[in-house]
Each structure stands twice: as structure tokens, then as C-alpha cells.
Design a protein around this motif. Structure first.
Motif, mmCIF file in Angstrom:
data_model
loop_
_atom_site.group_PDB
_atom_site.id
_atom_site.type_symbol
_atom_site.label_atom_id
_atom_site.label_comp_id
_atom_site.label_asym_id
_atom_site.label_seq_id
_atom_site.Cartn_x
_atom_site.Cartn_y
_atom_site.Cartn_z
ATOM 1 N N ALA A 283 -13.852 -50.719 0.341
ATOM 2 C CA ALA A 283 -13.615 -50.414 1.747
ATOM 3 C C ALA A 283 -14.014 -48.979 2.062
ATOM 4 O O ALA A 283 -14.091 -48.130 1.164
ATOM 5 N N ARG A 284 -14.250 -48.711 3.331
ATOM 6 C CA ARG A 284 -14.688 -47.372 3.730
ATOM 7 C C ARG A 284 -13.748 -46.290 3.227
ATOM 8 O O ARG A 284 -14.182 -45.214 2.809
ATOM 9 N N THR A 285 -12.460 -46.562 3.248
ATOM 10 C CA THR A 285 -11.470 -45.536 2.914
ATOM 11 C C THR A 285 -11.061 -45.560 1.447
ATOM 12 O O THR A 285 -10.063 -44.935 1.076
ATOM 13 N N ASP A 286 -11.796 -46.251 0.602
ATOM 14 C CA ASP A 286 -11.439 -46.365 -0.813
ATOM 15 C C ASP A 286 -11.260 -44.975 -1.424
ATOM 16 O O ASP A 286 -12.178 -44.155 -1.402
ATOM 17 N N PRO A 287 -10.082 -44.670 -1.967
ATOM 18 C CA PRO A 287 -9.821 -43.320 -2.483
ATOM 19 C C PRO A 287 -10.632 -42.961 -3.718
ATOM 20 O O PRO A 287 -10.932 -41.790 -3.939
ATOM 21 N N ALA A 288 -10.974 -43.955 -4.557
ATOM 22 C CA ALA A 288 -11.786 -43.652 -5.738
ATOM 23 C C ALA A 288 -13.175 -43.179 -5.320
ATOM 24 O O ALA A 288 -13.699 -42.187 -5.833
ATOM 25 N N ARG A 289 -13.783 -43.908 -4.376
ATOM 26 C CA ARG A 289 -15.102 -43.484 -3.905
ATOM 27 C C ARG A 289 -15.019 -42.127 -3.212
ATOM 28 O O ARG A 289 -15.915 -41.283 -3.367
ATOM 29 N N ALA A 290 -13.952 -41.891 -2.459
ATOM 30 C CA ALA A 290 -13.793 -40.598 -1.797
ATOM 31 C C ALA A 290 -13.768 -39.463 -2.812
ATOM 32 O O ALA A 290 -14.340 -38.390 -2.586
ATOM 33 N N ALA A 291 -13.112 -39.695 -3.950
ATOM 34 C CA ALA A 291 -13.058 -38.667 -4.988
ATOM 35 C C ALA A 291 -14.448 -38.394 -5.566
ATOM 36 O O ALA A 291 -14.832 -37.235 -5.779
ATOM 37 N N PHE A 292 -15.216 -39.461 -5.823
ATOM 38 C CA PHE A 292 -16.579 -39.267 -6.336
ATOM 39 C C PHE A 292 -17.445 -38.527 -5.321
ATOM 40 O O PHE A 292 -18.252 -37.664 -5.685
ATOM 41 N N ALA B 132 -18.785 -30.932 1.435
ATOM 42 C CA ALA B 132 -18.123 -32.039 0.745
ATOM 43 C C ALA B 132 -16.814 -32.408 1.422
ATOM 44 O O ALA B 132 -16.517 -33.593 1.658
ATOM 45 N N ILE B 133 -16.018 -31.415 1.766
ATOM 46 C CA ILE B 133 -14.730 -31.681 2.405
ATOM 47 C C ILE B 133 -14.925 -32.295 3.782
ATOM 48 O O ILE B 133 -14.250 -33.271 4.153
ATOM 49 N N GLY B 134 -15.848 -31.731 4.564
ATOM 50 C CA GLY B 134 -16.100 -32.275 5.896
ATOM 51 C C GLY B 134 -16.591 -33.701 5.854
ATOM 52 O O GLY B 134 -16.157 -34.556 6.648
ATOM 53 N N LEU B 135 -17.505 -34.008 4.928
ATOM 54 C CA LEU B 135 -18.043 -35.370 4.816
ATOM 55 C C LEU B 135 -16.957 -36.367 4.431
ATOM 56 O O LEU B 135 -16.841 -37.445 5.039
ATOM 57 N N VAL B 136 -16.161 -36.014 3.420
ATOM 58 C CA VAL B 136 -15.139 -36.947 2.936
ATOM 59 C C VAL B 136 -14.131 -37.262 4.035
ATOM 60 O O VAL B 136 -13.796 -38.431 4.271
ATOM 61 N N TYR B 137 -13.652 -36.239 4.722
ATOM 62 C CA TYR B 137 -12.621 -36.521 5.712
ATOM 63 C C TYR B 137 -13.197 -37.146 6.975
ATOM 64 O O TYR B 137 -12.610 -38.082 7.540
ATOM 65 N N ALA B 138 -14.346 -36.664 7.435
ATOM 66 C CA ALA B 138 -14.923 -37.190 8.673
ATOM 67 C C ALA B 138 -15.322 -38.650 8.539
ATOM 68 O O ALA B 138 -15.206 -39.427 9.493
ATOM 69 N N VAL B 139 -15.751 -39.068 7.362
ATOM 70 C CA VAL B 139 -16.275 -40.424 7.184
ATOM 71 C C VAL B 139 -15.258 -41.352 6.536
ATOM 72 O O VAL B 139 -15.175 -42.536 6.886
ATOM 73 N N THR C 94 -5.662 -48.543 -0.834
ATOM 74 C CA THR C 94 -5.814 -47.972 0.504
ATOM 75 C C THR C 94 -5.212 -48.907 1.538
ATOM 76 O O THR C 94 -5.440 -50.119 1.490
ATOM 77 N N PRO C 95 -4.434 -48.368 2.481
ATOM 78 C CA PRO C 95 -3.893 -49.230 3.534
ATOM 79 C C PRO C 95 -5.019 -49.897 4.309
ATOM 80 O O PRO C 95 -6.067 -49.313 4.529
ATOM 81 N N THR C 96 -4.791 -51.125 4.700
ATOM 82 C CA THR C 96 -5.795 -51.825 5.498
ATOM 83 C C THR C 96 -5.876 -51.206 6.871
ATOM 84 O O THR C 96 -4.943 -50.562 7.335
ATOM 85 N N PRO C 97 -7.001 -51.361 7.559
ATOM 86 C CA PRO C 97 -7.125 -50.759 8.887
ATOM 87 C C PRO C 97 -5.991 -51.155 9.831
ATOM 88 O O PRO C 97 -5.544 -50.363 10.629
ATOM 89 N N ALA C 98 -5.518 -52.381 9.706
ATOM 90 C CA ALA C 98 -4.461 -52.833 10.606
ATOM 91 C C ALA C 98 -3.152 -52.102 10.348
ATOM 92 O O ALA C 98 -2.335 -51.909 11.237
ATOM 93 N N ALA C 99 -2.962 -51.686 9.087
ATOM 94 C CA ALA C 99 -1.706 -51.029 8.740
ATOM 95 C C ALA C 99 -1.746 -49.527 8.952
ATOM 96 O O ALA C 99 -0.740 -48.856 8.825
#
Length: 727
Positions: free
Chosen positions: A357-366, A227-234, A21-26
Motif C-alpha cells: 500500500a502507498r503508506t507501507d511503513p517498510a517501503r517508507a523506511a527504504f 528524503a524527509i519531504g518525499l516520504v511524508y508528502a507522498v 498500516t491503517p487502511t485508508p478508511a481507518a
């Protein structure tokens, strides 16, 4: 001095566990996200294995597909109508003369109608699109898991979905659930792509898929929205206000993609379109929020058979409600084989990504697939209204994704005690649970349940020590455990593929020999009869009214308090007998001949849940001078009318819609059509429901016809020639 053990080579499920996941700065505040790092190349076997998965799934879902004939005649008749009349296609009418629609929006019918306009109206042209939708769903699940985990994890997820019994059932059947499952899976995949880099177009694609899913099966499409709203909003890697704007725009797309057809229907004058089937006031909005909406949750669907009753843990016509509902005798074999495994792997995945990290894609998938699974599971478990076993196909993609992702994350960490215990627990619990499910059909492949139990438990014990085994040796308990876990659902799936299914309530797997029966006709199982003539074996307690209660013992009692059709008691031609409606007013109207087990009627009138199967003589009679009439016949209930329409190729009026309880037509309207010479025959001996729930117009029409026209019997069917009134 002992040399250090070399690291094992990559195994089947090994691979990059996440997309960095890109860092917040990037992360840019506006516009497209920064490009993701290049994904390491998949092993050479990945693409051939994926193509092999799709090929095997295609063969599985297409094999002997035409054995089910018209499958659900209710929808096949609507497809036939839409293939002959563009207006009927647009509205989803049951007949080409556009009298009444089916009780669902028409998106699923459109796909089948395009096929029949190209290849003609036949079983293959109707069912092949469903099978291809199943193959596509398997492909999307594989791609979603592979993108964030590994090729092996994606293959496992796809295989789990392909071998889920209820998926094999519904992707070979013509109910709307096949398209619904594909669209919601696509919505999940698009959301994960949007979450990676905050790409607006992917989020809008997800919204469009949900809107189209609404036009497939109304409010059930929205179960994935939390599920979709939670994943994208957070979890999306962009600023808060940009996330808000993107979600607001996606809401607009959802409303437009799902609402354009609704607006056309609602704004068209009632006299210029067909009646909205399933509604009591000719309104699609009332159908959406009533019969097909909140009425399903609390059991208050006006015009239906009846609700589940009693709240959580209660039991009613649609089975017991509560958190164990989907594990019960009627549901477990459909979907629940790997539900415990999916739950365990979901917990493991969330635990292993807890410090990401908050935006970790693996956790987002779970989070995405996990919340979708939990939301749908709770809704199905607790809803008190109409609920059928095949609804569970909606859970299958979520379950398969969680199993594939969880295994893909845990297996590479097998040297850690947490991962080893998780693997052992998943395989052991699945083996024991598979034994329980297989024991419910103890006379069917009795050796399989013992093999699964012993092999699974031995593999689980070995997996406890998998961290101390070499790479090659570790594969042995892993493969044995995988085979033991999939053997039960695979066997049920093969049995389902090899069995013809028909009627409104198909079920997957063999007949159960123990446990309480689910309300189900046309291949129902267990004890306790379903509302619908001609259930398959293994049942006691017949359908309310005509047709066979079926099963063992072959007995059935009629629905109390009903005004019978002319002919009274319905003699079942299926697997038992059932007494007709008795006494009083309201209740079930019944008569004629009940449906054969698992499919169309054994001749004559159909039941509420199984279509009719008219003989050659009555078919020829209805087709005679067909061009002179708008409808060659009218009959009570959509399933009853559907068989005659499919046999003749001519419009047949479904009086009262699916349940015979819609106020369409009224007695006065029916009299006008008869006087104008628009209807040739009335088919007696149909089935409908009457009483306080829904309209009784169809009962009044039946009585009026019997009083003014002479009955005659052709092929065991009672017919009234509406052009020749009594003197």
C-alpha cells in the motif's frame, strides 16, 4: 512418502517485517491517527543484546580517548574560549577576547563547552561528548530499524554503524560532524514515527533536529530534507491538504530553530560582536551561502585553498570528482566497505515492497534512508570545492540502516530464489570489494584480505542454496558471510581507535601503500601531497609552502608565487621537507617550522592544517604579564594561534581567521590595537594563503611588523615584542 519439511524457527534477523498500516478508511482526516496494532514481543535476548551493543560501542569510542590530546586544536581553542567567556561561547569565538569566530556555527561547540564548564578544560572533557554522541547515534539507528523490521535487523544496523571506520574516527574527534550525524539520524527516526500515523509532533521534532543541525554545519544539514519531504508528502497516511499543512508548519519550525541564532548575529552591530570567521564581509549569511555553501559545490570558495576543478571526473586540489570518488584510494577505506551491499539491499527492499500500500511503513523506511544516502553520495561525489574524507561520516547512519533493513527483509524470505540470490550477491560482492580495499594497505595484516575473500565467496556459494538447508544449517553460511563482510571495516576501526589523530584532516585506517593520495594532512595517506605541512607517511608532493611534505619519498615543492614570512623557507620537522613559497605576489606565505606527522607541530609555528606546539620557554614568555593585554599574542591563521592559546590559557588573536585570508583585522585596525597596547607579541613564521582569493591583510600586517619591530627567537619561534618598536 516424504514428510513435509517443518518451518524453521525464527532466526536472528527474523521478525515482523513491517508495522501494519491503517487502511485508508481507518485513517482519520484530522488529528492523531488510529493506534497501531500491538507489536509482537521481542525475543528475550533482544534487550540484553541491545544493551551489549551500546556497551561495546561505548568502550570502542571511549578507549584511550585522551591519546589524541587536543585533537583539532582549532575547535579545542574555541571550546577553551567559550568555557571562559559566555559571549565567546554564544558566538563560537576562537578566543575569549572575542576577536573572530570559527568558520562554522557554534552548536557543536556548545555541547563541548558545557562539558568543560563542568569538568574543566582538558582532552577528555572535550572528546567524551563526541563519543557519547556516537553511542546515541548507534542507538537511534538500532531503534529505527528494529521498530519496522526486527530486533536482529536493528542489531545488525547498529553494529554496521559502530564498525564503520570513519564513524569511529569522528565520534572520537572534536569536529562538528559527530553532532551533525546524530541530529540527522534523529531527524530520520522522527520522520518515520510521523509517517506511521501522520503525527504532527514527530514531524516538528524532525524539523527542529534539522534546524539545530544547520547551527552545527550549515547547509550540509539540508541534504536529508529531500528524503524527509518525499516520504511524508507522498507516503503519510492522511489527506493531501493535511500533509501540506503539516509540512508547512514543520518548515516554520525548521526556520525558527535554525534561524534564531543567525538573526541575533546579523542584527548585532559588527563592532559589538566578533568577526564572522571564514567570511569576507563579516556576514554569517555570506559564510553560509559562499565559503560553506555553494562555493563548496563549484569550488569557488573565496579565501580557501582551492577547488576540486574540472567538473565530473576532473581532478584538483581536493581529489577527483565523479561517481567513483568515494570508492577511490583515499575514500574507500573510510566509508565504502558496505556501500555496494547497501545499494543492492536498497533495490531488493524496494522490489519486495513494490505491491504494498502507498503508506507501507517498510517501503517508507527504504525510501527515507535510500534517498538520504543517494542525495548525500551524489553531493559528495560531484562537489568541486573543499572536501575532506571525514565528511563521509554523514553517510554512515543511512548505510547502516539500509544494510540492517535489507537483511531483515531478505533473510526471512530466503527460500525464495530472489532472496537467496540477493544474499549471495551481497556477500560475494562485499568479499571481493573488501579484498580490493585491504589490498591498498597490503603490508598491514596481509592475511586478512585473503581470509575475507575466501570465506566470503564460500559463504556466498552456500547462500545460493540456503533455501534448501535446515534452519540451523542455514545459519552457518549466514554467520560466515556476516563475519567476512564486517571483518575489513572492523579491522580498520580497531586500527583507528588505537591511533592518535590530530590536525584538521584526520583519516581512518592504516597508511595506504598504493593508489593516489588524497589531499590530506595530519594523518594523510597515499601519493600526492596535501596542502598542509606535516602529513603522515605515504605521500609524495609537499604542501604548498612550509612544513613537511612527508611520506615516501620525503620531498615537497612549495606553492608557486608567494610572499614568504620573515624566514622564508620552512624547514619541516615532520617526515620530510618542503620549500617555501617562491617569487611573485600572492600564493602561499610560509616559514617557520612545519607540523609533525598526524598532529600538532613539532615546535614553533603551526601549519594551515595542524596546530602549533609551543615549548615551555615561549609559553612562559607569553604568559608573563598576560593580564595587562587583551591578547598575549597574535599569529597568522587559526591553527597557528590555537596551540599558543591552549598552552597559555590566554587569548591569542588569529589574524586572518582559519586560512589567514579573512580581512580581519585590517592593517589599520591592527596598528590601532598595537598602539593601544592590546597585543603583546606577534608570532612570526605562520602560514596563510594570499592572492586573488581572499584578503591579503595578514600579509601586509606581517610586513609591517617586520619593518617596525625587532625579531627574537625563543624555542625556535620568531617573536616580535609589539611594546618595543625599533628606534
Amino acid at each position: 512418502m516424504t514428510a513435509p519439511r517443518p518451518e524453521p524457527p525464527p532466526a536472528l534477523l527474523s521478525g515482523p517485517p513491517t508495522v501494519p498500516t491503517p487502511t485508508p478508511a481507518a485513517t482519520p482526516a484530522v488529528g492523531a491517527g488510529a493506534p497501531l496494532p500491538v507489536r509482537p514481543q521481542d525475543p528475550r535476548w533482544a534487550r540484553p543484546a541491545f544493551l551489549a551493543l551500546l556497551l561495546v560501542t561505548g568502550v570502542l569510542y571511549l578507549w584511550d580517548l585522551s591519546a589524541s590530546g587536543w585533537a583539532n586544536q582549532f575547535y579545542s581553542a574555541a571550546v577553551q574560549a567559550g568555557s571562559k567567556n559566555w559571549e565567546a561561547m554564544f558566538y563560537g569565538s576562537s578566543d575569549a577576547a572575542n576577536f573572530i569566530t570559527v568558520d562554522k556555527p557554534p552548536a557543536a561547540l556548545w555541547v563541548m563547552e558545557v562539558s568543560t564548564r563542568i569538568f574543566g578544560v582538558n582532552s577528555w572533557a572535550i572528546l567524551v561528548p563526541q563519543a557519547l554522541e556516537g553511542v546515541a547515534t548507534v542507538a537511534v539507528v538500532h531503534l529505527a530499524v528494529r521498530r519496522r523490521f526486527s530486533a536482529g535487523a536493528g542489531l545488525l544496523a547498529g553494529a554496521v554503524l559502530a564498525l564503520t571506520p570513519v564513524a569511529a574516527l569522528m565520534f572520537r574527534f572534536n569536529n562538528p560532524d559527530a553532532l551533525l550525524a546524530l541530529l540527522l539520524t534523529l531527524a530520520g527516526y522522527a520522520t518515520l514515527r510521523a509517517q506511521e500515523q501522520a503525527r504532527t509532533r514527530w514531524l516538528l521534532l524532525a524539523a527542529a533536529c534539522i534546524g539545530t543541525a544547520f547551527l552545527t554545519k550549515t547547509l550540509q544539514a539540508f541534504l536529508i530534507v529531500p528524503a524527509i519531504g518525499l516520504v511524508y508528502a507522498v507516503l503519510a497516511p492522511t489527506g493531501v491538504w493535511r500533509r501540506v499543512r503539516q509540512l508547512a508548519l514543520s518548515l516554520v519550525v525548521l526556520v525558527v530553530s535554525g534561524g534564531w541564532w543567525v538573526a541575533v548575529v546579523e542584527l548585532t552591530p559588527a563592532q559589538d560582536r566578533p568577526y564572522v570567521g571564514g567570511s569576507q564581509d563579516n556576514s554569517f549569511l555570506e559564510l553560509t551561502f559562499g565559503y560553506n555553501g555553494f562555493g563548496r559545490l563549484d569550488g569557488s570558495e573565496t579565501g580557501s585553498v582551492g577547488g576540486g576543478g574540472g567538473g565530473a571526473g576532473g581532478s584538483g586540489m581536493w581529489g577527483a570528482t565523479g561517481l567513483t570518488r568515494l570508492f577511490g584510494s583515499d575514500m574507500g577505506g573510510q566509508i565504502a566497505w558496505l556501500l555496494p551491499a547497501a545499494a543492492l539491499l536498497l533495490v531488493a527492499g524496494l522490489w519486495l515492497t513494490r505491491r504494498a500500500a502507498r503508506t507501507d511503513p517498510a517501503r517508507a523506511a527504504f525510501v527515507l534512508w535510500g534517498v538520504a544516502l543517494v542525495t548525500t553520495f551524489l553531493t559528495f561525489s560531484l562537489m568541486q570545492g573543499i572536501f575532506h574524507p571525514y565528511y563521509n561520516v554523514a553517510l554512515a547512519p543511512y548505510l547502516a540502516a539500509l544494510v540492517g533493513m535489507g537483511a531483515g527483509m531478505v533473510w526471512p524470505r530466503r527460500r525464495e530464489w530472489f532472496a537467496a540470490v540477493t544474499l549471495a550477491l551481497v556477500v560475494g560482492v562485499t568479499a571481493v570489494w573488501s579484498y580490493v580495499l585491504l589490498d591498498r594497505s597490503a603490508d598491514w595484516l596481509p592475511w586478512l584480505r585473503y581470509t575475507v575473500l575466501i570465506a566470503g565467496l564460500l559463504a556466498a556459494l552456500a547462500l545460493l542454496a540456503v533455501g534448501h538447508l535446515s534452519a540451523r544449517l542455514a545459519l552457518v553460511p549466514a554467520v560466515v558471510g556476516l563475519l567476512a563482510s564486517l571483518a575489513g571495516p572492523a579491522a580498520y576501526t580497531l586500527q583507528t581507535v588505537g591511533t592518535a589523530h590530530g590536525g584538521s584532516l584526520p583519516t581512518a585506517g592504516p597508511t595506504l601503500t598504493s593508489g593516489g593520495g588524497f589531499p590530506g594532512g595530519g594523518g594523510g595517506r597515499g601519493a600526492g601531497g596535501f596542502p598542509g605541512g606535516g602529513a603522515a607517511g605515504g605521500r609524495t608532493g609537499g604542501f604548498p609552502g612550509g612544513g613537511a611534505g612527508g611520506g615516501t619519498p620525503p620531498t615537497g615543492t612549495g606553492f608557486p608565487g608567494g610572499t614568504g614570512f620573515p624566514g622564508g623557507t620552512g624547514a619541516g620537522t615532520g617526515t620530510g621537507t618542503g620549500t617555501g613559497a617562491t617569487g611573485g605576489t600572492g600564493g602561499l606565505r610560509a616559514g617557520g617550522r612545519g607540523g609533525a606527522a598526524g598532529g600538532g607541530a613539532g615546535g614553533g609555528a603551526g601549519s594551515l592544517l595542524n596546530g602549533s606546539d609551543p615549548g615551555s620557554a615561549v609559553t612562559a614568555l607569553l604568559k608573563a604579564d598576560a593580564s595587562r593585554y587583551t591578547w598575549v599574542a597574535a599569529g597568522i591563521g587559526s591553527q597557528n594561534a590555537a596551540g599558543y592559546q591552549l598552552a597559555t590559557g590566554e587569548p591569542v588573536m588569529a589574524v586572518g581567521g582559519f586560512n589567514g585570508t579573512d580581512p580581519a583585522p585590517s592593517l589599520a585596525e591592527f596598528e590601532q590595537d598595537v598602539t593601544a597596547g592590546r597585543i603583546h607579541y606577534f608570532i612570526g613564521g605562520g602560514i596563510g594563503l594570499a592572492g586573488s582569493s581572499g584578503s591579503s591583510d595578514s600579509s601586509q600586517i606581517t610586513s609591517w611588523v617586520a619593518a617596525h619591530y625587532t625579531a627574537k627567537t625563543v624555542d625556535g619561534v620568531t617573536l616580535y615584542d609589539l611594546t618595543a618598536p625599533k628606534s
